[in-house]
Design a protein around this motif. Structure first.
Motif, PDB file in Angstrom:
ATOM      1  N   ARG A  90       0.986  -1.263  -0.046  1.00 44.08           N
ATOM      2  CA  ARG A  90       0.088   0.262  -0.022  1.00 44.08           C
ATOM      3  C   ARG A  90       0.939   1.251   0.134  1.00 44.08           C
ATOM      4  NH1 ARG A  90      -3.316   3.615  -1.151  1.00 44.08           N
ATOM      5  NH2 ARG A  90      -3.959   4.965   0.597  1.00 44.08           N
ATOM      6  N   THR A 116       2.163   2.549  -3.436  1.00 47.70           N
ATOM      7  CA  THR A 116       1.311   3.433  -4.181  1.00 47.70           C
ATOM      8  C   THR A 116       1.363   4.988  -3.553  1.00 47.70           C
ATOM      9  OG1 THR A 116      -0.592   2.951  -2.835  1.00 47.70           O
ATOM     10  CG2 THR A 116      -0.141   1.258  -4.471  1.00 47.70           C
ATOM     11  N   VAL A 117       1.716   5.017  -2.529  1.00 51.00           N
ATOM     12  CA  VAL A 117       1.859   6.451  -2.210  1.00 51.00           C
ATOM     13  C   VAL A 117       3.152   7.160  -2.026  1.00 51.00           C
ATOM     14  CG1 VAL A 117       1.303   7.816  -0.240  1.00 51.00           C
ATOM     15  CG2 VAL A 117      -0.227   5.933  -0.524  1.00 51.00           C
ATOM     16  N   ARG A 124      -1.590  12.374  -6.373  1.00 49.87           N
ATOM     17  CA  ARG A 124      -0.238  11.973  -6.106  1.00 49.87           C
ATOM     18  C   ARG A 124       0.170  11.501  -7.508  1.00 49.87           C
ATOM     19  NH1 ARG A 124      -2.735   8.499  -2.108  1.00 49.87           N
ATOM     20  NH2 ARG A 124      -2.408   6.680  -3.410  1.00 49.87           N
ATOM     21  N   GLN A 142       2.929   6.618 -12.180  1.00 50.99           N
ATOM     22  CA  GLN A 142       1.374   6.472 -12.190  1.00 50.99           C
ATOM     23  C   GLN A 142       0.885   7.984 -11.471  1.00 50.99           C
ATOM     24  OE1 GLN A 142       1.660   3.661  -8.836  1.00 50.99           O
ATOM     25  NE2 GLN A 142       3.589   3.022  -9.782  1.00 50.99           N
ATOM     26  N   TRP A 166      -2.302   8.708  -8.763  1.00 52.62           N
ATOM     27  CA  TRP A 166      -3.412   8.408  -7.986  1.00 52.62           C
ATOM     28  C   TRP A 166      -4.218   9.792  -7.557  1.00 52.62           C
ATOM     29  CZ3 TRP A 166      -4.224   3.332  -6.480  1.00 52.62           C
ATOM     30  CH2 TRP A 166      -2.990   2.438  -6.997  1.00 52.62           C
ATOM     31  N   ARG A 199      -7.137  10.717  -4.694  1.00 50.77           N
ATOM     32  CA  ARG A 199      -7.940  10.208  -3.559  1.00 50.77           C
ATOM     33  C   ARG A 199      -9.339  10.984  -3.486  1.00 50.77           C
ATOM     34  NH1 ARG A 199      -8.026  11.608   1.607  1.00 50.77           N
ATOM     35  NH2 ARG A 199      -6.085  12.579   1.739  1.00 50.77           N
ATOM     36  N   GLU A 259      -9.711   5.664  -3.695  1.00 51.59           N
ATOM     37  CA  GLU A 259      -8.846   6.063  -4.527  1.00 51.59           C
ATOM     38  C   GLU A 259      -8.867   5.484  -5.898  1.00 51.59           C
ATOM     39  OE1 GLU A 259      -4.922   5.533  -2.958  1.00 51.59           O
ATOM     40  OE2 GLU A 259      -5.139   6.797  -1.317  1.00 51.59           O
TER      41      GLU A 259
END
Lengths: 756, 98
Positions: free
Chosen positions: A689, A692-693, B15, B59, B61, B63, B69
Motif C-alpha cells: 500500500r 502506491t503513495v 499523487r 502513476q 493516483w 484520492r 482511490e
C-alpha cells in the motif's frame, strides 16, 4: 592470571596441533579462508635470544599466498602514476602514495596489532604496538606513523617483529591492573585479545604497579584510569570529532595521565563514543557497569529514532531487556559514532511503559480492560461524531507503516485531518526537496560555506553537526548562523537572530553575502523548527531566493537543505499526512493520538474524546479517555526515513511489554471493529500500500534523492515575513520524546550537564 | 480548462509517482514540470504529492472523499493524454461527492 596462562597454553597447543595436521593436507592453505585467522605464536624461549633465533633460521620458507584486504576493503587509486608498489611479507601490493605502512599491510591482508592508531583520528604513534620490520631499517618501525615508500620490503611475521610486539606488550601490561575478571571491557578488550595473540606468557615485572586517580567525566562515562595505557585516542576524539578540548594529557613519564586539566565534566553530546574507542577498560559505560558481559548479549541491527538522522545502531539485549546500544558503521549517515541520547536512552524503554489497554472511568481513574472492550469503546466514540470532527496526530517516533494505516483509516472515516507533530499545521508536502537534506549528510563534506537558518545542529542532530565540524576542520569552511544565541563547537559568525537578517542577505546588504556568493558549494541548512511558524512560506521563499543568488541549487550540487527534528517527520510528509483545516484541533470531538505527546491539547474542546495509542505514559496520556498500548522502536519492525531521505528499518530486539501490540496492527483491528475494514492484513500488505503513495519508503537502505522537484517552478507566496526572531527548537537535548523523558540517565544528564 | 479549478473541490489528494531518470517517466516529468505551478496556484490547499523514486512506473493516483482511490499507469501516454486522464479523474470525483 593463572587461569589466563592455562588458557593461553591450551590455545597454543590446540592451534599448533590443528595447523600442523592441516598443513599435511594439500591445498589447505589456499582453500580455507579461516586459515588467515590463525595467528602463529612462536614459543617464547627462542625469542629471549632473537639474534640466535635469526641466525639459526633455515632458508626462507615459501611465502604464504596473497591475502585479501582486511575487512574486504577496496582502494581506488585515482591516478595510476600515484601508485607505489611495496612488498608485504614477500608479496607485492599497489598502494596510493601517502598511505602508511600499516594501511599498506591492511591492503595486503595483514592486520597489524595497534592501540593508539584509529583510522578516523590523527596519528599519534605512541603505543608502539604496530612495530614491523622493514628491510634496511636498523630498528623495527612504527607502521602507523611511517609512510609507505616505493619498493619497501615490509615483514610482519619475522622474529624481530614478534619480539618487538612481545616487548611492547610486556611494558604495557607492567602498569595495567590484573582486574580483567571485574572489568566491563572483558571479552571485547583490545589489550586482552592482543596480549593473548602477541604477548608473552609471563612478565618480569615484580615491583608495585602505579595507580591513577579516577576522573569524574559525568553520568555517562565511567573511568578507571589505572587501566589507561595512554593511547590518547579519547583526547584526539574529543578535539577532532567532538570538537571540545576538554580532555588532555597531563604529566610526563610514569606520571602521565589523561584528564580534564581542571575538575570538569565532559561537555560534549558525543562523549559516549570514547567508550567505544578506548581499547582498554579505562573508559566504560557508567549505566552499563556490571550489568552484563558482552558474550551474553544478543545484537540486533536497528535504527535510532531519537532524532531525524537515523543513526545505525546495534541493540544489545539479554532476554527481554535492552542492555545497551552501540553504533553500527554507516559511512553515509553516522560513520561509526552515535550521540549520547541515542546511546543512553535505552533505560527509558523499561520505565513508564503502558502495558494494558485502559479506559478512563467516570471517577477519572484508568481501569485495565481487554483489547476487545477498548476497541469497541473507541469505535463507538468515533461513530458518534461527524467526520470533520475526527483528528489523527502521529507522534515523533511513529514508523511509516503505522502512519499509513492511520491515514487510511481516518480517510475511510471521512476525515482528512491527519498530521504528524513537528510538521506544523500547513506543511509543504508536495515536493520532497522542500523538506529533505538534499545535499545528503555525507555530501555536506563538499560544502565550503554553511548558512544555518534557525537551526542549532549541535542539539537538533549531533551527527550532522559532527559532519559540519569535520568539514570545517578539513577545509576551513565558513559558517554563518541566524538564530538565537547558541553553543557551537566550531568557529562561526552569528549574523543575526531573525528574518530581518535573512532579508538583508537576500537583498545583498549583508557582509556575509560576499562569502556566500563566492562559495563553490554553498550549503544552506534550514531548521525544521521554522515549520511551526505562521510566516514559514515567506521565510522559505526568501531562503530560496538566497539559494538562487548563491547558485546553491545546480544539477551537480543541491545545497538547499532542511534539517528535520524527529524520526517520523520525513516519512509523514512523504505519505502526505497533511491536515485539511488549520484549526482542526479547536473543533475536534474525536482525537486519535498515535504517540503524539507534544501537541497542545489546551485548545481541545473539553468534551472531546481522546484516544492515546503509544508505548509510554507521557504527556498525551493525561488528557486521554482510552489508552491503547503499542510497542516501542526496539520491539517492532518499522520503516523510518531520515532527514536526507534514506529509508531504513528497525528490527525487533526484545519482546513487547505486557499486552502491547504493534501500532499498525492496533489500527487495523480498529478498522475491523468499526466496520471500515482496510484491505491489508500483513506488514507486507501495508508496504505494498505504501508503494502506491511513496514508493521510496519500500526501497530499504537507499536514499532517493529529490533531484527533480528541486528545479520545479512553484507558485509565489503572498505572505510577508514577520519581525519575530527565530526560536529554539530543542530546549533540552537529552529529553525530546517519550522514551528519553522516561529515562533516568537522560534526567541525570539534563541535571548535571545542562546547568550553567 | 475550467476543470483545473475543480480539482480541490472534487479531490482530496493527488499523487504523481515517477522515476527521476527513466525514459518511461519522461512524459510524466514533462507534464509535472509544465503544469505543477498552474495546478497549485488554482488549488493551493490540495496536496499534490510529487513522489520521485528510481525505477517506479509513472502513476497518477487520486484520492476522493471517504478514502476512495483511483490509480492510473501513465507509461506510454503523452502529455496531452495525461492531462486527459487528470481531467477525467476530476470529473469522476464530482460523482463521488454526490
Amino acid at each position: 592470571m593463572g587461569l589466563g596462562l592455562l588458557a593461553l597454553r591450551a590455545s597454543r597447543t590446540s592451534l599448533l596441533g590443528r595447523s600442523s595436521s592441516a598443513i599435511s593436507r594439500p591445498g589447505f592453505e589456499s582453500g580455507n579462508p579461516n586459515f588467515n585467522l590463525v595467528r602463529w605464536i612462536i614459543s617464547t624461549p627462542e625469542l629471549q635470544k632473537p639474534e640466535a633465533a635469526t641466525a639459526s633460521e633455515p632458508a626462507a620458507p615459501p611465502p604464504p599466498p596473497p591475502r585479501t584486504p582486511v575487512g574486504g576493503a577496496r582502494v581506488h587509486i585515482e591516478k595510476p602514476e600515484d601508485a607505489i608498489e611495496v612488498f608485504v611479507d614477500g608479496y607485492p601490493v599497489k598502494v596510493p602514495k601517502g598511505m602508511t605502512v600499516l594501511q599498506a599491510c591492511e591492503l595486503a591482508g595483514v592486520d597489524i596489532p595497534r592501540f593508539c592508531y584509529h583510522n578516523r583520528l590523527s596519528i599519534a604513534g605512541n603505543c608502539r604496538m604496530c612495530l614491523v620490520e622493514v628491510e634496511k631499517s636498523p630498528k623495527p618501525v612504527a607502521s602507523c606513523a611511517m609512510p609507505a615508500l616505493p619498493g619497501m620490503k615490509i615483514k610482519t611475521d619475522t622474529p624481530i617483529a614478534k619480539k618487538a610486539r612481545e616487548g611492547v606488550m610486556e611494558f604495557l601490561l607492567m602498569n595495567h591492573p590484573l582486574d580483567c575478571p571485574i572489568c566491563d571491557q572483558g571479552g571485547e578488550c583490545d589489550l586482552q585479545d592482543q596480549s593473548m595473540a602477541f604477548g608473552s606468557d609471563r612478565g618480569r615485572f615484580t615491583e608495585m604497579k602505579r595507580s591513577v586517580v579516577d576522573k569524574n567525566l559525568g553520568p555517562l562515562v565511567k573511568t578507571v584510569m589505572t587501566r589507561c595505557i595512554q593511547c590518547t585516542r579519547c583526547v584526539r576524539f574529543a578535539t577532532e570529532v567532538a570538537g571540545v578540548e576538554d580532555l588532555g594529557m597531563l604529566g610526563r613519564g610514569s606520571g602521565e595521565e589523561i584528564g580534564t586539566y581542571v575538575e570538569k565534566l565532559m561537555s560534549s553530546e558525543l562523549s559516549g563514543n570514547v567508550i567505544d574507542i578506548c581499547p582498554v577498560g579505562a573508559l566504560t559505560s557508567k549505566p552499563f557497569a556490571f550489568k552484563a558481559r558482552n558474550w551474553e548479549l544478543k545484537g540486533t541491527e536497528s535504527i535510532d529514532v531519537t532524532d531525524a538522522v537515523g543513526s545505525n545502531i546495534r541493540i544489545d539485549s539479554r532476554g527481554p531487556e535492552v542492555m545497551r546500544i552501540t553504533p553500527r558503521l554507516n559511512e553515509d549517515i553516522n560513520e561509526e559514532w552515535i550521540s549520547d541520547k541515542t546511546r543512553f536512552c535505552y533505560d527509558g524503554l523499561k520505565r513508564q511503559r503502558l502495558n494494558d489497554p485502559m479506559i478512563r472511568g467516570p471517577d477519572g481513574r484508568f481501569k485495565s480492560v481487554s483489547w476487545r472492550d477498548a476497541l469497541a469503546v473507541v469505535a463507538e466514540a468515533a461513530h458518534q461524531v461527524t467526520p470533520e470532527e475526527i483528528v489523527g496526530i502521529a507522534g515523533k517516533l511513529s514508523d511509516a507503516e503505522s502512519m499509513m494505516v492511520l491515514k487510511d483509516l481516518l480517510n475511510k472515516m471521512g476525515s482528512n485531518n491527519v498530521w504528524c507533530e513537528g510538521n506544523g499545521m500547513n506543511p509543504q508536502a508536495d515536493l520532497r526537496s522542500g523538506y529533505l537534506m538534499n545535499s545528503s549528510i555525507s555530501g555536506l563534506e563538499k560544502a565550503d560555506v554553511f548558512l544555518l537558518v534557525g537551526t542549532q545542529p549541535r542539539v537538533e542532530a549531533p551527527m550532522v553537526n559532527a559532519r559540519i565540524c569535520k568539514t570545517i576542520r578539513a577545509t576551513k569552511a565558513k559558517v554563518g548562523y541566524i538564530g538565537p544565541p547558541a553553543e557551537f563547537n566550531y568557529d562561526h559568525q552569528h549574523l543575526g537572530s531573525g528574518p530581518q537578517t535573512l532579508q538583508e542577505i537576500a537583498e545583498g546588504r549583508h557582509p556575509f553575502c560576499s562569502a556566500l556568493l563566492s562559495a563553490k558549494n554553498p550549503a544552506i541548512i534550514v531548521g525544521a523548527g521554522l515549520f511551526e511558524r505562521k510566516d514559514k512560506d515567506a521565510i522559505f521563499s526568501t531562503i530560496e531566493s538566497i539559494a538562487k543568488q548563491a547558485k546553491a541549487v545546480r544539477s551537480d550540487w543541491n545545497g538547499l537543505n532542511v534539517l528535520l527534528l524527529n524520526a517520523a517527520q520525513a516519512a509523514a510528509l512523504d505519505l502526505g499526512l497533511v491536515p485539511e483545516s488549520e484549526n482542526a484541533l479547536e473543533t475536534a470531538k474525536f482525537v486519535y493520538l498515535m504517540g503524539a505527546d507534544d501537541v497542545d491539547l489546551e485548545k481541545l474542546p473539553s468534551d472531546a474524546f481522546v484516544v492515546y495509542q503509544g508505548h509510554h505514559g507521557d504527556k498525551g496520556v493525561y488528557r486521554s479517555n482510552v489508552i491503547l498500548p503499542s510497542s516501542a522502536f526496539s520491539e517492532k519492525e518499522g520503516t523510518y526515513e531520515n532527514t536526507e531521505g534514506c529509508t531504513q528499518q528497525t528490527l525487533p530486539a526484545v519482546p513487547t511489554v505486557g499486552d502491547a501490540r504493534d501500532d499498525w496492527k492496533i489500527l487495523r483491528a480498529l478498522s475491523e471493529v468499526s466496520g471500515l475494514r482496510l484491505n491489508y492484513t500483513t506488514l507486507g500488505g501495508v508496504r505494498t500500500r505504501i508503494s502506491t503513495v511513496a514508493p521510496n519508503l519500500v526501497h530499504m537502505d537507499e536514499r532517493e534523492p529529490a533531484s527533480f522537484s528541486a528545479t520545479l517552478a512553484k507558485p509565489e507566496t503572498q505572505q510577508k515575513m514577520s519581525k519575530e526572531d527565530f526560536g529554539v527548537a530543542v530546549e533540552n537535548f537529552y529529553m525530546t520524546d517519550a522514551i528519553t523523558r522516561a529515562s533516568k540517565i537522560m534526567a541525570q544528564c539534563s541535571a548535571s550537564l545542562l546547568k550553567k | 480548462m475550467a476543470w483545473r479549478g475543480q480539482l480541490s473541490k472534487n479531490l482530496k489528494e493527488l499523487r504523481v509517482l515517477f522515476c527521476q531518470s527513466s525514459p518511461a517517466s519522461a512524459q510524466t516529468r514533462e507534464f509535472v514540470q509544465k503544469n505543477y505551478k498552474d495546478l497549485k496556484t488554482l488549488n493551493p490547499k490540495l496536496p499534490i504529492l510529487i513522489r520521485e523514486c528510481s525505477g517506479v512506473e509513472p502513476q497518477l493516483w487520486a484520492r476522493f472523499d471517504m478514502g476512495v482511490e483511483r490509480g492510473f499507469y501513465l507509461e506510454g501516454l503523452t502529455e496531452t493524454q495525461i492531462e486527459k486522464v487528470l481531467e477525467e479523474v476530476t470529473k469522476a470525483g464530482a460523482t463521488f461527492k454526490g
